[in-house]
Structures are given as structure tokens and as C-alpha cells.
Design a protein around this motif. Structure first.
Motif, PDB file in Angstrom:
ATOM      1  N   HIS A  35       0.814  -1.222   0.000  1.00  0.00           N
ATOM      2  CA  HIS A  35       0.000   0.000   0.000  1.00  0.00           C
ATOM      3  C   HIS A  35       0.845   1.269   0.000  1.00  0.00           C
ATOM      4  O   HIS A  35       0.641   2.171   0.802  1.00  0.00           O
ATOM      5  CB  HIS A  35      -0.973   0.023   1.185  1.00  0.00           C
ATOM      6  CG  HIS A  35      -1.841  -1.189   1.248  1.00  0.00           C
ATOM      7  ND1 HIS A  35      -2.785  -1.475   0.303  1.00  0.00           N
ATOM      8  CD2 HIS A  35      -1.890  -2.205   2.149  1.00  0.00           C
ATOM      9  CE1 HIS A  35      -3.394  -2.605   0.625  1.00  0.00           C
ATOM     10  NE2 HIS A  35      -2.862  -3.081   1.734  1.00  0.00           N
ATOM     11  N   SER A  36       1.810   1.345  -0.846  1.00  0.00           N
ATOM     12  CA  SER A  36       2.665   2.521  -0.956  1.00  0.00           C
ATOM     13  C   SER A  36       1.848   3.726  -1.432  1.00  0.00           C
ATOM     14  O   SER A  36       1.101   3.638  -2.406  1.00  0.00           O
ATOM     15  CB  SER A  36       3.796   2.253  -1.950  1.00  0.00           C
ATOM     16  OG  SER A  36       4.465   3.446  -2.260  1.00  0.00           O
ATOM     17  N   PRO A  37       1.984   4.862  -0.758  1.00  0.00           N
ATOM     18  CA  PRO A  37       1.258   6.057  -1.191  1.00  0.00           C
ATOM     19  C   PRO A  37       1.692   6.522  -2.588  1.00  0.00           C
ATOM     20  O   PRO A  37       0.895   7.102  -3.327  1.00  0.00           O
ATOM     21  CB  PRO A  37       1.600   7.111  -0.141  1.00  0.00           C
ATOM     22  CG  PRO A  37       2.450   6.464   0.881  1.00  0.00           C
ATOM     23  CD  PRO A  37       2.728   5.066   0.456  1.00  0.00           C
ATOM     24  N   TRP A  38       2.938   6.253  -2.939  1.00  0.00           N
ATOM     25  CA  TRP A  38       3.402   6.653  -4.276  1.00  0.00           C
ATOM     26  C   TRP A  38       2.717   5.832  -5.372  1.00  0.00           C
ATOM     27  O   TRP A  38       2.437   6.342  -6.447  1.00  0.00           O
ATOM     28  CB  TRP A  38       4.929   6.509  -4.388  1.00  0.00           C
ATOM     29  CG  TRP A  38       5.638   7.568  -3.602  1.00  0.00           C
ATOM     30  CD1 TRP A  38       6.337   7.386  -2.452  1.00  0.00           C
ATOM     31  CD2 TRP A  38       5.661   8.956  -3.887  1.00  0.00           C
ATOM     32  NE1 TRP A  38       6.823   8.572  -2.001  1.00  0.00           N
ATOM     33  CE2 TRP A  38       6.422   9.568  -2.872  1.00  0.00           C
ATOM     34  CE3 TRP A  38       5.131   9.756  -4.891  1.00  0.00           C
ATOM     35  CZ2 TRP A  38       6.655  10.945  -2.840  1.00  0.00           C
ATOM     36  CZ3 TRP A  38       5.376  11.121  -4.862  1.00  0.00           C
ATOM     37  CH2 TRP A  38       6.114  11.700  -3.852  1.00  0.00           C
ATOM     38  N   TRP A  40      -0.326   4.629  -5.150  1.00  0.00           N
ATOM     39  CA  TRP A  40      -1.687   5.152  -5.269  1.00  0.00           C
ATOM     40  C   TRP A  40      -1.703   6.502  -5.978  1.00  0.00           C
ATOM     41  O   TRP A  40      -2.631   6.819  -6.730  1.00  0.00           O
ATOM     42  CB  TRP A  40      -2.360   5.238  -3.901  1.00  0.00           C
ATOM     43  CG  TRP A  40      -2.772   3.870  -3.435  1.00  0.00           C
ATOM     44  CD1 TRP A  40      -2.237   3.157  -2.411  1.00  0.00           C
ATOM     45  CD2 TRP A  40      -3.786   3.050  -4.011  1.00  0.00           C
ATOM     46  NE1 TRP A  40      -2.859   1.931  -2.307  1.00  0.00           N
ATOM     47  CE2 TRP A  40      -3.813   1.841  -3.282  1.00  0.00           C
ATOM     48  CE3 TRP A  40      -4.674   3.197  -5.076  1.00  0.00           C
ATOM     49  CZ2 TRP A  40      -4.695   0.808  -3.572  1.00  0.00           C
ATOM     50  CZ3 TRP A  40      -5.554   2.171  -5.365  1.00  0.00           C
ATOM     51  CH2 TRP A  40      -5.560   0.988  -4.615  1.00  0.00           C
ATOM     52  N   ALA A  41      -0.667   7.298  -5.771  1.00  0.00           N
ATOM     53  CA  ALA A  41      -0.550   8.566  -6.505  1.00  0.00           C
ATOM     54  C   ALA A  41      -0.382   8.279  -7.997  1.00  0.00           C
ATOM     55  O   ALA A  41      -0.949   8.978  -8.856  1.00  0.00           O
ATOM     56  CB  ALA A  41       0.626   9.384  -5.976  1.00  0.00           C
TER      57      ALA A  41
END
Length: 121
Positions: A35-38, A40-41
Motif C-alpha cells: 500500500h505505498s502512497p506513491w 496510489w498517486a
């Protein structure tokens, strides 16, 4: 001329396909557990890019449509004994006959044409 048509059609379609495939891969990686925020970005950015490419392709398709209004009846190079027609509705020319030969009467009835009389479905 063929390469121009390929560039006009295939290149934008290929770009959309590549962005959509990259979006699918990014979603797969983003939901893989870390679940890396990058990631999802990246999913958000690729979604917006895919949307923009789709809108651009849709705009190009609609912008190239012919603008000439539909004609009611167009006859070209016709040879016939006679003809009878009626109930013609058109935004442009109601009836147009070119290079045709008729040996008997032509009967036209109830022709409404012009921009103030659009065709009825």
C-alpha cells in the motif's frame, strides 16, 4: 498517405492502450499488500491521463464529422419509366436529380426542405 492515416489513428489509440495497461499494473502493485502512497498517486495520475487521452480522442472523432446537412432524396444516373414519391423531409435539398432519364411522369408530393424544416425521425 497510408502512414499518415496510421499515425493519425494508431498512435493515439496505442498511447491510450499503453496508459490503460500501465494503470492496470499500478493498481495491481498498489493492492499487493504494501500500500505505498506513491503507487496510489501513480494510479491517480494514470487514471487522469487515461481520461484526458480518451476525451482528446473523442473530441478528434467528433470534430472530423461532416457538417453538410442530410439531403432528402438524391438520384444520380437513374434510368426508369417513371417515379412517384412523397413525404420528404430534409434540412437541406429536398430532392436532387442528376444525369437521369425518365420516360414517363415524375410525381413529387409533400416535400419540406431547408434549415427551418429538419427531417422527422
Amino acid at each position: 498517405m497510408v502512414s499518415s492515416a496510421i499515425a493519425r489513428i494508431a498512435a493515439p489509440t496505442a498511447a491510450t492502450a499503453l496508459v490503460t495497461t500501465a494503470l492496470a499494473i499500478a493498481i495491481n502493485l498498489a493492492t499487493d499488500g504494501e500500500h505505498s502512497p506513491w503507487l496510489w498517486a501513480g494510479v491517480g495520475a494514470l487514471t487522469l491521463t487515461s481520461f484526458a487521452l480518451s476525451m482528446w480522442l473523442h473530441h478528434r472523432q467528433n470534430g472530423s464529422a461532416p457538417t453538410e446537412p442530410a439531403r432528402g432524396l438524391v438520384l444520380t444516373d437513374v434510368e426508369a419509366a417513371g417515379m412517384e414519391t412523397g413525404n420528404i423531409r430534409s434540412e437541406a435539398t429536398g430532392a436532387e436529380i442528376r444525369k437521369s432519364t425518365f420516360t414517363r411522369d415524375l410525381k413529387f408530393g409533400d416535400i419540406t426542405a431547408g434549415p427551418e424544416h429538419p427531417p422527422t425521425p
